[in-house]
Design an enzyme around this catalytic site. Structure first.
Site, PDB file in Angstrom:
ATOM      1  N   GLU A 155       0.805  -1.215   0.000  1.00  0.00           N
ATOM      2  CA  GLU A 155       0.000   0.000   0.000  1.00  0.00           C
ATOM      3  C   GLU A 155       0.841   1.268   0.000  1.00  0.00           C
ATOM      4  O   GLU A 155       0.485   2.246  -0.671  1.00  0.00           O
ATOM      5  CB  GLU A 155      -0.942   0.006   1.212  1.00  0.00           C
ATOM      6  CG  GLU A 155      -2.176  -0.871   1.068  1.00  0.00           C
ATOM      7  CD  GLU A 155      -1.885  -2.357   1.232  1.00  0.00           C
ATOM      8  OE1 GLU A 155      -2.775  -3.172   0.937  1.00  0.00           O
ATOM      9  OE2 GLU A 155      -0.762  -2.681   1.685  1.00  0.00           O
ATOM     10  N   HIS A 167     -10.148  -5.884  10.197  1.00  0.00           N
ATOM     11  CA  HIS A 167     -10.891  -5.628   8.957  1.00  0.00           C
ATOM     12  C   HIS A 167     -12.186  -4.869   9.229  1.00  0.00           C
ATOM     13  O   HIS A 167     -13.059  -4.814   8.357  1.00  0.00           O
ATOM     14  CB  HIS A 167     -11.202  -6.938   8.237  1.00  0.00           C
ATOM     15  CG  HIS A 167     -10.009  -7.549   7.576  1.00  0.00           C
ATOM     16  ND1 HIS A 167     -10.120  -8.556   6.633  1.00  0.00           N
ATOM     17  CD2 HIS A 167      -8.687  -7.295   7.703  1.00  0.00           C
ATOM     18  CE1 HIS A 167      -8.904  -8.906   6.222  1.00  0.00           C
ATOM     19  NE2 HIS A 167      -8.028  -8.155   6.873  1.00  0.00           N
TER      20      HIS A 167
END
Length: 408
Positions: A144, A213
């Site tokens: 990322e 998450h």
């Protein structure tokens, strides 16, 4: 692609309802007073109609009346199927907005993990790679910080990248690029560079996705100078906000909720673009202003049906723009109702609700007849167990109770 590669170097160089009664004395001289499976929300349509109700916390809270006539616009919503336009799920509306902008502007490109031939983890980019090619729909490694920096650099050289985080929690790995580069380079370069980049992806509490998450990163990013933040909640505003974010010369973070991707709504056939800094009036009312966004919009509308049956007339506003706030729309409502309830899925400490409370207090304190109440998620990691997960997030019965106490 040369512009992208060149850009790599450029970028990488709840106030709770229970405490309400103790605070009401502070407002004694104010201007005037008022004379799912267990615990799960299965959202099907954005007009508030649900495929099944929500049973509070693990089934122990009171059942909400889901078929009550609540919103003043329910009659109009019931005729949605007869309106012109076409029906899309929310993820399809995001894709349609993105595809229209890629057709319109050849500098728009997409990058992220599995966004290419796989079509994205939630299929937002499905079908774009065969149409536009691998240079405009770029599959990246699982890194990322690298591809976010690459996208920011590409924006500096004239492209308009849309960066997808497979999960918004993963973008914490790119926090340096988002804060020190994305938000500040326009200023630190003396205006020589614009950063027209969109950072988007799924977030929020899903269904037993676990703590890592289930992140809500609005509170993390709101303090970064130079960045705008918006949160979509319906297919209509998802498409309109996507198009507006891509066209903006400012860096924009678009928050999507993982549980809203299968929400269906009829949207216009003609092109439209929404204002990135404008809130949406969901339901006009007179007694209390309820400010919310994203998934909590549907918890609020669920609660509104019960509140109307009890004689209350709540005004519901989807703030949509998380930074900056639309204080014009919010202020008009506060001046009318004189009471404010904020409902968010973000964490209570340092969340969007805390910033919104401060903004309303600073600008509209004289119009308040009661303290602002903020219902937020608990400051704990989101549990994996479904029942415990529901306990950490605001549920409709809590909203009903808060409004009842606020309007006493």
């Amino acid at each position: 692609m040369a512009a992208i590669i060149q850009g790599i170097g450029a970028a990488t160089a709840l106030t709770s309802a229970n405490s309400l009664n103790t605070k009401k004395s502070l407002f004694a001289n104010s201007r005037r007073s008022l004379s799912e499976r267990k615990g799960r929300l299965f959202v099907v349509r954005s007009d508030g109609r649900l495929s099944c109700g929500l049973n509070g916390h693990g089934g122990r809270a009171e059942q909400l009346i889901t078929n009550a006539v609540a919103a003043k616009e329910d009659a109009a919503a019931a005729s949605t199927s007869s309106k012109p336009g076409h029906e899309l799920l929310l993820f399809e509306a995001l894709r349609e907005g993105l595809e229209e902008e890629m057709d319109r502007d050849p500098t728009v490109c997409v990058m992220g993990e599995d966004v290419g031939h796989y079509g994205g983890s939630y299929k937002v980019t499905k079908g774009l790679a065969p149409k536009y090619g691998d240079l405009r729909v770029l599959d990246t490694p699982i890194a990322e910080n690298s591809f976010t920096g690459m996208g920011i650099g590409a924006a500096m050289t004239g492209l308009r990248p849309v960066i997808e985080g497979m999960n918004m929690g993963f973008l914490l790995l790119a926090f340096n690029q988002i804060s020190n580069n994305c938000g500040m380079l326009h200023y630190t370069s003396g205006g020589q560079f614009k950063i027209p980049v969109v950072i988007r992806g799924p977030g929020g509490v899903g269904r037993q996705l676990g703590a890592e998450h289930s992140q809500r990163l609005e509170s993390y990013f709101q303090s970064i100078p130079g960045i705008q933040m918006v949160a979509c909640s319906t297919p209509y505003n998802a498409k309109g906000l996507m198009k507006a974010a891509i066209r903006s010369d400012n860096p924009v973070i678009l928050f999507e909720h993982v549980l809203l991707y299968n929400l269906k709504e009829r949207i216009p056939d003609e092109e439209y673009v929404l204002n990135l800094e404008e809130a949406e009036m969901v339901r006009p009312g007179e007694h209390v202003t309820i400010l919310t966004y994203s998934r909590m919009r549907y918890h609020v509308m669920q609660a509104a049906k019960t509140l109307v049956n009890k004689g209350y007339d709540p005004e519901v506003i989807d703030i949509r723009s998380l930074k900056p706030f639309d204080l014009y729309t919010i202020g008009k409502s506060v001046k009318k109702t004189h009471r404010v309830l904020i409902v968010e899925e973000c964490m209570r400490t340092g969340g969007i609700g805390a910033s919104l409370t401060a903004a309303i207090t600073e600008n509209f304190h004289d119009y308040l007849d009661a303290p602002i109440v903020c219902l937020s998620s608990q400051d704990v990691p989101t549990p994996y167990a479904g029942t415990l997960e529901n306990w950490t997030v605001v549920q409709p019965p809590q909203i009903v109770t808060a409004v009842e106490q606020l309007c006493q």
